[in-house]
Design a protein around this motif. Structure first.
Motif, PDB file in Angstrom:
ATOM      1  N   ASN A 169       0.813  -1.219   0.000  1.00 40.09           N
ATOM      2  CA  ASN A 169       0.000   0.000   0.000  1.00 40.09           C
ATOM      3  C   ASN A 169       0.843   1.264   0.000  1.00 40.09           C
ATOM      4  N   ASN A 170       1.878   1.235   0.818  1.00 42.83           N
ATOM      5  CA  ASN A 170       2.701   2.424   0.973  1.00 42.83           C
ATOM      6  C   ASN A 170       3.309   2.889  -0.326  1.00 42.83           C
ATOM      7  N   TYR A 173       0.922   4.370  -3.087  1.00 43.61           N
ATOM      8  CA  TYR A 173       0.582   5.783  -2.968  1.00 43.61           C
ATOM      9  C   TYR A 173       1.600   6.659  -3.700  1.00 43.61           C
ATOM     10  N   SER A 174       2.890   6.386  -3.478  1.00 43.10           N
ATOM     11  CA  SER A 174       3.928   7.150  -4.184  1.00 43.10           C
ATOM     12  C   SER A 174       3.845   6.899  -5.680  1.00 43.10           C
ATOM     13  N   LEU A 176       1.208   6.145  -7.500  1.00 45.15           N
ATOM     14  CA  LEU A 176       0.083   6.852  -8.113  1.00 45.15           C
ATOM     15  C   LEU A 176       0.418   8.339  -8.297  1.00 45.15           C
ATOM     16  N   PHE A 177       1.070   8.926  -7.299  1.00 44.64           N
ATOM     17  CA  PHE A 177       1.470  10.329  -7.433  1.00 44.64           C
ATOM     18  C   PHE A 177       2.397  10.503  -8.628  1.00 44.64           C
TER      19      PHE A 177
END
Lengths: 329, 263
Positions: A169-170, A173-174, A176-177
């Protein structure tokens, strides 16, 4: 001879760029407004405000401008190279290659610098891959290049999805950014600035030939344009511009596709005007979008790629509606 | 050949053989074109009219035989200079990007300008004259995509006129044009060629158009055989019927001109 209207357009864009810089420098979570920015620019002191301006805001505004300019110019070139109004800087799979490499770097827990380096390497790999595949027949047509690029792009897309679905998950997030395009980690190096200026100079040298090339390969060859050589130059120039942009900020969409069209609708059809105009408009567009991205839900930041579409879509449709009625001089 | 003041040789073909893939279109064609002359290229669909024009324009691989433009072998011309001497009107025009009528016409000046150079007032005047001559000066600011087929064709003719080449290669110049504009455009081109020491080759499917405006005719059969000569020599019912694979008749109308029609 440059028509008066074209000078006016370039002048307006220049003013827009300066305004964009001021807006961009005055936006952010720290209360450093218009007045303070001007104060610090004219009479710098050694305080905190000075450090925020020179160490955070100026590098970021510059990164936004350079990225937008690179993407817009690359879009102009790709549209001529492929003679396709739907072409954008990413259509030949450059951002896909960059994304796979960048995501892999994130997956292995590497930091910002290595993500950028990986992105650039991935972009280069994709450029050579598409070039090699499209060239393997002696006929290097726009259709073949386009098909090769789109298919390679789809291949990268599949790998991106594999990386996204199998990562923690962590890191997702990066990732997707990065995929949406984000300037929050961006620093612009000398390389990108040189790429932008050298690219612009080279393209200005061929600008009138680009006008002729956009009428078709045969017509251009008949008017003395060295078509195969020029297309090679265009392919590698546009690709390297895109690779530099992707390295700075991930794949920010929309700027490279719509900036050239907006300018054409405003009357900048001649590449001798269109190229410098796209640098100014693409750059200021991204600076303004980025200003909004970091203030609209402050202290949180949105990826700028989201904002480019949110602002760009209505702006583009407005100009499209207006220009449907007449073609400006 | 009579010795006249228009003795400048523009084009010379010697033992030219042309094929597409394995198929031989013609072999050992030799002909000369002097300044002021118009050559009509006739033949059925697929006999190589366009291929010949594109070969002369050096848009196709070099054929067997020799081609000379203005006394210089075609392959020795640098591409940039070649375009100042050789201009082509294509059969189709593909406009993807927007551009005004004047901008398109000005592209004819491209080969005459250096890389950093801008079109001068003189270049713009040449383009405007050409638009004027073709009767589309009033459309100067219109988007090329908003033109009718006939207007677009006249713009293409204006563009090649703006280029001011020594040899005009025209692929179906009558395309999309009403009969009045066909006559007007070809009269204009022929007058230009005669007053500017240039020459003209036009490929057409219209035998009567070629008969009316060309002093020399090249008739392609597609089977290796060619007929070349003056219009009187080549344009006989027998030759035409054989080349077109259909019975073609000829009548002489009041002013003494011959008109051809299918039986």
């Amino acid at each position: 001879m440059l028509a008066r209207r074209q000078w006016a357009l370039l002048l307006i864009l220049l003013v827009l760029t300066l305004l964009g810089f001021l807006v961009s420098l005055s936006s952010g979570s720290a209360g450093l407004g218009f007045g303070e920015v001007l104060q610090q620019l004219l009479h710098p002191d050694a305080g905190l405000e000075n450090r925020i301006l020179f160490e955070l805001r100026i590098p970021r505004s510059l990164a936004a401008f350079v990225t937008g300019a690179l993407l817009a110019m690359s879009g102009v070139i790709m549209q001529v190279l492929l003679r396709n109004p739907l072409a954008d800087p990413y259509i030949l799979g450059i951002s896909g290659g960059a994304a796979v490499a960048a995501l892999a770097a994130i997956l292995f827990g590497l930091g910002g610098y290595w993500v950028s380096e990986a992105a650039f390497a991935g972009a280069l790999l994709s450029i050579l891959l598409v070039f090699g595949l499209a060239r393997s027949s002696h006929h290097w047509s726009a259709t073949r290049l386009l098909l090769t690029g789109v298919v390679v792009s789809a291949g990268w897309g599949a790998i991106i999805n594999i990386l996204l679905t199998t990562s923690s998950n962590n890191s997702v997030y990066s990732m997707l950014f990065w995929l949406m395009g984000d300037l929050s980690q961006s620093r612009v190096g000398a390389f990108s600035v040189i790429a932008l200026l050298a690219g612009l100079l080279l393209m200005m040298y061929y600008a009138r030939a680009l006008n002729v090339l956009s009428r078709g390969d045969l017509q251009a060859a008949a008017l003395g344009v060295p078509v195969p050589r020029l297309k090679l130059i265009l392919y590698f120039t546009a690709s390297l511009l895109t690779a530099s942009a992707v390295t700075i900020a991930g794949s920010i969409g929309f700027v490279g596709l719509v900036t050239p069209h907006m300018l054409r609708m405003l009357g900048a059809r001649d590449h001798r005007v269109l190229l410098p105009a796209s640098v100014l408009l693409g750059g200021s567009f991204l600076m303004i979008a980025d200003s909004i991205a970091r203030t609209i839900i402050a202290p949180q930041q949105l990826p700028v790629g989201v904002l480019t579409a949110l602002i760009g879509v209505p702006a583009f449709l407005l100009i499209l509606r207006h220009s449907a009625r007449h073609l400006p001089e | 050949m009579t010795q006249t003041s228009t003795g400048t040789r523009i084009l010379r073909l010697q033992d030219l053989s042309l094929s597409i893939g394995e198929r031989l279109l013609f072999k050992q064609l030799s002909l000369e074109l002097q300044a002021g002359q118009c050559l009509g290229i006739l033949g059925q669909n697929g006999t190589g009219k366009t291929t010949l024009l594109h070969t002369l324009m050096r848009l196709r691989p070099a054929p067997q035989g020799r081609i000379e433009l203005c006394e210089r072998a075609l392959e020795d011309w640098p591409r940039e200079t070649l375009a100042t001497h050789l201009g082509i009107l294509f059969q189709n025009h593909h406009d993807v990007m927007p551009a005004t009528v004047l901008e398109i016409a000005l592209m004819g000046r491209h080969p005459h300008l250096a890389n950093w150079q801008w079109e001068s007032r003189e270049d713009i005047a040449i383009a405007r004259d050409a638009l004027q001559a073709l009767g589309i000066a009033s459309l100067e600011k219109r988007d090329v995509n908003s033109l009718s087929g006939g207007e677009r064709q006249r713009l293409a003719i204006a563009t090649v006129l703006t280029q001011r080449p020594r040899l005009f290669l025209l692929d179906e110049p009558g395309n999309h044009l009403d009969i009045a504009f066909q006559v007007q455009s070809l009269q204009l081109l022929r007058a230009h060629v005669q007053s500017h020491q240039a020459a003209l080759c036009m490929a057409t499917h219209d035998i009567n158009l070629a008969a009316a405006y060309c002093d020399r005719i090249l008739l392609l059969t597609g089977s290796g055989e060619v007929m070349v000569g003056t219009a009187e020599q080549v344009l006989s019912c027998e030759n035409l019927s054989r080349a077109y694979g259909c019975d073609i008749r000829r009548v002489v109308v009041e002013d003494g001109r011959a008109v051809f029609y299918p039986a």
